[in-house]
Write an enzyme that holds these catalytic residues in place. Structure first.
Site, PDB file in Angstrom:
ATOM      1  N   LYS A  35       0.814  -1.222   0.000  1.00  0.00           N
ATOM      2  CA  LYS A  35       0.000   0.000   0.000  1.00  0.00           C
ATOM      3  C   LYS A  35       0.844   1.268   0.000  1.00  0.00           C
ATOM      4  O   LYS A  35       0.430   2.292  -0.549  1.00  0.00           O
ATOM      5  CB  LYS A  35      -0.973   0.013   1.178  1.00  0.00           C
ATOM      6  CG  LYS A  35      -0.335   0.036   2.555  1.00  0.00           C
ATOM      7  CD  LYS A  35      -1.409   0.007   3.638  1.00  0.00           C
ATOM      8  CE  LYS A  35      -0.799  -0.004   5.026  1.00  0.00           C
ATOM      9  NZ  LYS A  35      -1.835  -0.067   6.083  1.00  0.00           N
ATOM     10  N   ARG A 129      -8.881  -2.035  16.540  1.00  0.00           N
ATOM     11  CA  ARG A 129      -9.161  -1.569  15.191  1.00  0.00           C
ATOM     12  C   ARG A 129     -10.217  -2.513  14.630  1.00  0.00           C
ATOM     13  O   ARG A 129     -11.298  -2.615  15.174  1.00  0.00           O
ATOM     14  CB  ARG A 129      -7.885  -1.510  14.334  1.00  0.00           C
ATOM     15  CG  ARG A 129      -8.037  -0.586  13.114  1.00  0.00           C
ATOM     16  CD  ARG A 129      -6.822  -0.584  12.210  1.00  0.00           C
ATOM     17  NE  ARG A 129      -6.699  -1.822  11.455  1.00  0.00           N
ATOM     18  CZ  ARG A 129      -5.789  -2.030  10.503  1.00  0.00           C
ATOM     19  NH1 ARG A 129      -4.913  -1.080  10.209  1.00  0.00           N
ATOM     20  NH2 ARG A 129      -5.734  -3.178   9.857  1.00  0.00           N
TER      21      ARG A 129
END
Length: 344
Positions: A35, A129
């Site tokens: 990413k 998360r």
């Protein structure tokens, strides 16, 4: 053209091979998180072909649209949005999920496209998360196993991203118990048990990860050669794989205190301004390659340097080199104003 990032693929490949070998020694595959390359296809293709990567991970479907012809399994590692179910099925092979509603949408879309899509269910290991606790994890797994076009590919977890909760023997035991619960309840063997990211590297090197884990997802350690949170390199790592270069647009002696006039100062500071700023980089993560320099501050388009100790080595038009932390590099790679150059 400046600013630019000089990228050294040889150093990245060097780090990749070390980490792949370490994973293999522990019975694990390595999925590379790309990413931070922001869909930069030439480098991703190089790493897949030269590094023999079998799986690439990204958090944005848009980047996978650049990788259509790259022969590697494609993992979407941010939970899919309901609104992008069609593109997730079209451009990726695997997605990490924690919401059954989203998986149902992926199943319906996979039917329409006459495809099968794999899901890895995320377990909440304490970083707060994405992820489910054990009972919900088992419920979702049970429903997924009955879906027509979705394959239960595995269970994964994530740490150190939001609250810097480090992998530990305690939370890894919880993860192992959750994996065992899913497998025993349904009498299955999960193909993938993905035990974390680059932040798990220390436990990997120390041989303390549970044996049930057979996959790691790593990006930062591959590209920057460091162990996140601990912020130290792993043995044999190459850390200079990305160098940011910016050009000096002003070089003057000025006071070191705002609003003070030069005639009121006993000593002036030699200040250089380079043409890059907060729109392009994360300023706290910018590191001068020349240790004689100091970063004084910056604005959206400028970074101000104290070059008082650099003699006459720099002038207007000179190029200054910087190293970058992960967050800084991520911003710089994302900026369209920063050119990317592969150095062969």
């Amino acid at each position: 053209m400046y600013p630019c990032i000089e990228i050294k693929p040889g150093g990245i490949l060097h780090n990749l091979k070390i980490l792949k070998n370490k994973c293999a020694e522990n019975g694990m595959s390595l999925s590379v998180v790309t990413k931070m390359l922001v869909g930069y296809e030439p480098l991703v293709r190089f790493l897949v072909e030269e590094g023999e990567i079998t799986a690439i991970c990204d958090s944005r479907v848009e980047n996978f649209m650049e990788f259509v012809d790259i022969k590697a399994e494609k993992w979407l590692i941010r939970s899919p949005m309901l609104s992008q179910a069609r593109d997730v099925v079209r451009f990726t092979d695997v997605s990490l999920n924690s919401e059954i509603e989203v998986i149902r949408a992926l199943n319906e879309e996979a039917k329409k496209q006459s495809k099968r899509h794999k899901v890895i269910l995320m377990y909440e290991c304490g970083d707060l998360r994405d992820g489910c606790y054990t009972e919900e994890l088992k419920e979702i797994a049970g429903e997924v196993l009955g879906m027509t076009n979705i394959d239960l590919y595995g269970v994964g977890t994530n740490l150190s991203c939001v609250n810097e909760v480090l992998p530990s023997e305690k939370n890894m035991q919880l993860f192992e118990a959750a994996v065992n619960a899913v497998e025993s309840d349904y009498g299955i063997k999960l193909p993938i048990v993905s035990g974390g990211a680059s932040s798990s590297l220390k436990m990997l090197f120390d041989g303390k990860l549970p044996r049930v884990i057979n996959n790691m997802r790593m990006g930062e350690s591959v590209f920057l050669g460091n162990i996140p949170v601990f912020d130290v390199p792993f043995d044999g790592a190459r850390e200079d794989n990305f160098i940011l270069k910016a050009e000096i647009i002003e070089l003057k002696e000025k006071p070191g205190i705002p609003e003070m006039l030069p005639q009121d100062c006993k000593k002036l500071m030699k200040r250089a301004i380079v043409a890059i700023g907060k729109q392009d980089i994360y300023l706290p993560g910018l590191i001068c390659a020349d240790s004689r320099m100091k970063i004084v501050g910056g604005s959206s388009d400028h970074v101000v340097l104290d070059v008082s100790d650099c003699g006459n080595d720099y002038k207007v038009g000179s190029v200054v080199d910087f190293k970058m932390t992960y967050n800084c590099l991520l911003n710089a790679m994302t900026s369209k104003y920063v050119e990317k150059n592969i150095i062969k």
